[in-house]
Design a protein around this motif. Sequence first.
Motif, PDB file in Angstrom:
ATOM      1  N   ILE A  92       0.840  -1.199   0.000  1.00 32.83           N
ATOM      2  CA  ILE A  92       0.000   0.000   0.000  1.00 32.83           C
ATOM      3  C   ILE A  92       0.876   1.251   0.000  1.00 32.83           C
ATOM      4  CG2 ILE A  92      -1.709   1.322   1.318  1.00 32.83           C
ATOM      5  CD1 ILE A  92      -2.757  -1.335   2.405  1.00 32.83           C
ATOM      6  N   LEU A 157     -12.651  -4.575  -6.152  1.00 30.95           N
ATOM      7  CA  LEU A 157     -11.671  -3.551  -5.787  1.00 30.95           C
ATOM      8  C   LEU A 157     -10.744  -3.208  -6.945  1.00 30.95           C
ATOM      9  CD1 LEU A 157     -10.736  -4.739  -2.189  1.00 30.95           C
ATOM     10  CD2 LEU A 157     -12.132  -2.763  -2.822  1.00 30.95           C
ATOM     11  N   SER A 161      -9.026   0.485  -8.070  1.00 29.72           N
ATOM     12  CA  SER A 161      -7.576   0.637  -8.173  1.00 29.72           C
ATOM     13  C   SER A 161      -6.924  -0.641  -7.689  1.00 29.72           C
ATOM     14  CB  SER A 161      -7.088   1.814  -7.322  1.00 29.72           C
ATOM     15  OG  SER A 161      -5.671   1.802  -7.207  1.00 29.72           O
ATOM     16  N   HIS A 164      -6.032  -0.940  -4.076  1.00 29.38           N
ATOM     17  CA  HIS A 164      -7.105  -1.224  -3.121  1.00 29.38           C
ATOM     18  C   HIS A 164      -7.169  -2.711  -2.736  1.00 29.38           C
ATOM     19  CE1 HIS A 164      -8.324   2.826  -3.978  1.00 29.38           C
ATOM     20  NE2 HIS A 164      -9.397   2.746  -3.212  1.00 29.38           N
ATOM     21  N   ASN A 165      -6.717  -3.575  -3.647  1.00 29.91           N
ATOM     22  CA  ASN A 165      -6.743  -5.005  -3.330  1.00 29.91           C
ATOM     23  C   ASN A 165      -5.930  -5.333  -2.081  1.00 29.91           C
ATOM     24  OD1 ASN A 165      -7.488  -4.783  -6.239  1.00 29.91           O
ATOM     25  ND2 ASN A 165      -7.658  -7.002  -6.051  1.00 29.91           N
ATOM     26  N   TYR A 167      -5.640  -3.606   0.557  1.00 28.39           N
ATOM     27  CA  TYR A 167      -6.329  -3.234   1.803  1.00 28.39           C
ATOM     28  C   TYR A 167      -7.025  -4.432   2.453  1.00 28.39           C
ATOM     29  CZ  TYR A 167      -5.665   1.789   1.014  1.00 28.39           C
ATOM     30  OH  TYR A 167      -5.110   3.041   0.853  1.00 28.39           O
TER      31      TYR A 167
END
Length: 392
Positions: A92, A157, A161, A164-165, A167
């Motif tokens: 991230i 997700l 973006s 976002h995966n 997260y």
Amino acid sequence: MAHKFQRWETLIGIIALTTVTRLDSVMAPSIVKIQQAFPNADPTQVESIASIGDVASMVASFIFGFILTRITYKHAAILGLTLLAAGGLLPIFIHKSVAQLIFFALIVGLGSGAITTILPSLSAAAYQGERRSNQFGFNVALEDGFAMVWIVLGGYLATISWIHNYYVYAITLVALVLAIFFVPNIQPTDNSATNAIDTNQQKDQWGFIIALVVISMLVEVLVAVMTNKMALYLNYYHIGGPSTAGQALLFVRAASIVAGIFISFYRKAFGNYLLAAGFGSIIIGALILIYVHTFWTSALAAFLIGTGGSVALITIPFLLSNLASAKVYPIVMGTFSALTSLGFAFSAWFFKYTAPLFSTNNLIGTFIAMIVLSAIIIIVLVVTQIQKRASN
């Protein structure tokens, strides 16, 4: 149940671990988006973000089998979940290159391998007899159920973006907290009677253990065909495209969930021939794929093949827990996890060379090879009575 384990507390710890076992599947839907974000990157390298973790998981499974004989279940779970959280959450903040993402995927794989080795050992130590077998089934059902959730969530997700995966890996922090409180802080102990048996029986047991682990690897060789060939099969017979293949493959996961929930019923129905019946289910699935070419028959075949594989991969760890002492069992299961991962990876190569032996049509040759290999395994199981002797 062993007196050192508290039933509900241990069950919560097991559920926490099964929740995140297949978490790495959340990244598969984002591969196209990652390729677009790094247009100059080698496509093979980008694709390896979703697959290289399997290699790390295989290595970690084998290593953790030995580590788990020296540390407690709690410490092993904390280590595995920490690796999983680090590999999943750090991207991230650090995602400047594909190389970085591959490195973190390796870390995730190490964590996944650790957890897949801890789970069966902890389940075998905490439960006995019928309850132990049902727990193995429950674990598989929960793992595959959540795998479906992660795949669907990952697809959603990824449309926002690909970052976002990552997260989703925040769930590992919840699992980590639960593991700290509920996974027992004890080492694998040997409460079995295997120390009292004579040397000849000990050798026989190791022969059974090796045979069952090899059969487990062959199970993955057979079941992986669905992942490798379904899209090609549907396209060849003009049944559907990639999205249709994805829908058909969901029936493999569904079969795993059903088998996990109803393993007690299957065991009562087939008794000591349950493993043989599982491979019989794979044969029926392959025959359907050869002779009938529609979407729903393809889905049925996927379900039957998935059922056969799931029944075997639920039953064999239970049989291994009867054959191996509690202290040796983590090593056995580490080897089991490593070789089943190897079987999945080796499947495409196996059928590349065996399919032409049976047909010039690669797809038909593959399904015939599946039938022949399954039939050989059934004969071995029936003649040697491995399941009956291991159950006793």
